[in-house]
Design an enzyme around this catalytic site. Structure first.
Site, PDB file in Angstrom:
ATOM      1  N   HIS A  94      29.192  40.396  46.577  1.00  0.00           N
ATOM      2  CA  HIS A  94      30.611  40.349  46.212  1.00  0.00           C
ATOM      3  C   HIS A  94      30.847  41.004  44.851  1.00  0.00           C
ATOM      4  O   HIS A  94      31.925  40.903  44.284  1.00  0.00           O
ATOM      5  CB  HIS A  94      31.104  38.903  46.193  1.00  0.00           C
ATOM      6  CG  HIS A  94      32.587  38.775  46.383  1.00  0.00           C
ATOM      7  ND1 HIS A  94      33.198  38.995  47.587  1.00  0.00           N
ATOM      8  CD2 HIS A  94      33.581  38.458  45.531  1.00  0.00           C
ATOM      9  CE1 HIS A  94      34.506  38.818  47.471  1.00  0.00           C
ATOM     10  NE2 HIS A  94      34.770  38.490  46.219  1.00  0.00           N
ATOM     11  N   ASP A 161      37.064  30.682  42.898  1.00  0.00           N
ATOM     12  CA  ASP A 161      38.236  30.719  43.775  1.00  0.00           C
ATOM     13  C   ASP A 161      37.842  31.013  45.220  1.00  0.00           C
ATOM     14  O   ASP A 161      38.443  30.482  46.154  1.00  0.00           O
ATOM     15  CB  ASP A 161      39.226  31.784  43.299  1.00  0.00           C
ATOM     16  CG  ASP A 161      39.907  31.388  41.996  1.00  0.00           C
ATOM     17  OD1 ASP A 161      40.045  30.179  41.740  1.00  0.00           O
ATOM     18  OD2 ASP A 161      40.301  32.293  41.232  1.00  0.00           O
ATOM     19  N   GLU A 277      45.354  27.357  36.825  1.00  0.00           N
ATOM     20  CA  GLU A 277      45.267  28.802  36.671  1.00  0.00           C
ATOM     21  C   GLU A 277      46.671  29.342  36.414  1.00  0.00           C
ATOM     22  O   GLU A 277      47.630  28.584  36.316  1.00  0.00           O
ATOM     23  CB  GLU A 277      44.644  29.470  37.912  1.00  0.00           C
ATOM     24  CG  GLU A 277      43.160  29.204  38.067  1.00  0.00           C
ATOM     25  CD  GLU A 277      42.493  30.100  39.103  1.00  0.00           C
ATOM     26  OE1 GLU A 277      43.165  31.027  39.632  1.00  0.00           O
ATOM     27  OE2 GLU A 277      41.301  29.869  39.393  1.00  0.00           O
TER      28      GLU A 277
END
Length: 511
Positions: A94, A161, A277
């Site tokens: 990723h 996340d 956030e």
């Protein structure tokens, strides 16, 4: 381990003596590795790409290990060679700038260990008095850890996340999300590690035993060893989540209220959210979270101010009294636009796995496997207003980058451990995460050039930022990135990976 009747496999390595000469090096490989070492085009292609889809470097081979000893054997072969080849451990890849690649080296596909684990990749232990924890293979995904622990009424305390990432991958960086301001990054919630070093040594390390390796590996960008197991802190899990987005028309009120919510003192302390956030809403931002009936109202607000700032908070709960806590939390806030507070009530699993829902939509539209020229940086609190003016308004808004997904939220220095390799801005107690999470099928260079302009704005303005999940073009830039930690970082490399075998895609020592 059998070493008789070795089979010769050829690896390409570059002669250090000449920048234009290459040679074939014959390395004897034990027969137990030959079935798991692939050089076919399909394996090479998969190991040559990552989520970023920008850097594509081909390894010579890909190892699909059937045991941890396979990885150890691979490292030992390189370490004992006169011409070591590089090795990169690949989880979900990723990364966005080729960090999990190994040009002309060997990529280890860590997910292959799942069959070796035979159901033992996640083991939960402990009790209420001493605390709960999970022993988790480095190749395991956080979503699988979540599901396994929830079955026992437990959960890790700190998250990213997106959950379809490996434990070894996030712990090699830091692992941050909206829980970080309360619980610290994932790396500060690790009790013990099993690490396979660049010298082929298996080491179990903790904050009390083999501490240099323990602190080096956490946030160490894969430079010192491959994480094969981590002992993760757990806590009792809640069942449901109140999930709110609160809109602001100006940055000052937005940042002030964010800092109010994360304050560990004062009247708001008792109603601190479990997650916090922030994001920017601009003219092309998706409005899927909000009721359809409110879209026009939100769009009008965006058109009026150009940028609308939103605080995203979540509180976890088991009973029906959570509305009172939410009201108290909102009462502590002073600057949001009244009538622009939006709330959802979802399960704990639905909330933590929320990005996967977006992934499904993007995959259907063909917008997942495309270039992602991301930029993530930490900005000192004292300069975040300057950053808003210079980057958000004078670069994003004026140049019409209004489709960008931009995260912005504060973290606390006190929740980080300075002994670990991860780097944050110096001195200030509060700093902000800012993430520019763009994707572009045909014009990623435009976003990358914009990101370079943002970094140059910081340099010109004397903003002492630090990149997170970043990449640097030269060793000098890496030295500047690590700052006062560089000497320790370099010494740990010399001790645990002296031949610079591991994680070449970071381009720190293999540039």
């Amino acid at each position: 381990m059998a070493t008789s009747s070795p089979i010769t496999i050829y690896f390409i390595a570059l002669f250090v003596a000449s920048s234009i000469t290459s040679t074939m090096l014959a390395i004897s490989v034990p027969p137990e590795l030959t079935d798991n070492l692939h050089t076919d085009s399909g394996a090479i292609k998969l190991a040559s790409i990552d989520y970023g889809r920008i850097i594509k470097e081909k390894p010579f081979a890909v190892l699909y290990p059937s045991s941890l000893d396979d990885i150890r054997t691979l490292i030992n072969l390189s370490y004992s060679s006169s011409f070591p080849y590089t090795i990169a451990a690949k989880g979900q890849a990723h990364s966005t700038w080729g960090q999990a690649q190994a040009n002309k080296g060997v990529v280890v596909q860590m997910s292959s260990l799942n069959s070796f684990r035979n159901g033992t990749g996640i083991l939960i232990s402990g009790d209420r008095s001493s605390g709960f924890y999970a022993d988790v293979g480095g190749e395991q995904l956080w979503i699988d850890v979540l599901n396994a622990t929830l079955a026992r009424g437990l959960s890790p305390v700190s998250w990213t996340d997106y959950l379809y990432l490996t434990i070894g991958g996030t712990l090699s960086n830091a692992g941050i999300s909206g829980q970080t301001y309360r619980k610290g990054p994932q790396i500060t919630n690790v009790l013990e590690l099993d690490v396979l070093t660049g010298k082929g040594e298996f080491v179990t390390c903790t904050s009390q035993k083999d501490t240099e390796l323990f602190y080096a590996v956490l946030g160490g960008l894969g430079q010192f060893g491959i994480i094969t197991r981590a002992r993760i802190v757990l806590e009792p899990a809640k069942e449901r989540v109140k999930w709110l987005r609160i809109l602001y028309s100006d940055f000052s009120s937005f940042s002030t209220d964010q800092e109010t919510l994360i304050s560990t003192t004062g009247p708001s302390h008792k109603v601190m959210p479990d997650y916090l956030e922030g994001q920017l809403l601009m003219s092309q931002s998706p409005l899927d979270f909000y009721p359809q009936s409110q879209h026009q109202k939100i769009t009008s607000l965006i058109n009026q101010y150009g940028i609308v700032y939103l605080i995203e908070v979540a509180t976890y709960y088991d009973n029906k009294n959570e509305d009172k806590r939410v009201k108290q939390m909102l009462k502590s806030l002073k600057g949001f636009v009244h009538g622009f507070v939006f709330e959802k009530d979802v399960t704990y699993l639905e909330f933590l796995n929320r990005v996967h829902d977006e992934e499904i939509v993007l995959r259907k539209k063909g917008l997942w496997d495309i270039p992602h020229p991301w930029l993530n940086i930490f900005i000192p609190r004292s300069r975040i207003t300057d950053f808003d003016n210079g980057a958000f308004r004078n670069i994003l808004l004026k140049r019409n980058f209004t489709s960008s997904t931009v995260l912005v939220y504060p973290l606390l220095r006190s929740k980080w451990d300075e002994r670990m390799s991860a780097v944050i801005p110096d001195e200030e107690d509060v700093f902000y995460v800012v993430g520019f999470l763009d994707a572009s099928a045909d014009d990623w260079e435009t976003f990358d050039n914009r990101n370079k302009d943002i970094l140059q704005f910081c340099v010109n303005g004397g903003i002492k930022f630090k990149q997170y999940l970043g990449h640097h073009a030269t060793k000098e830039e890496w030295i500047n990135h690590f700052g006062s930690k560089w000497n320790t970082f370099q010494q740990s490399k010399a001790r645990f990976d002296p031949k610079m075998i591991l994680s070449p895609g970071q381009r720190i020592f293999n540039n």
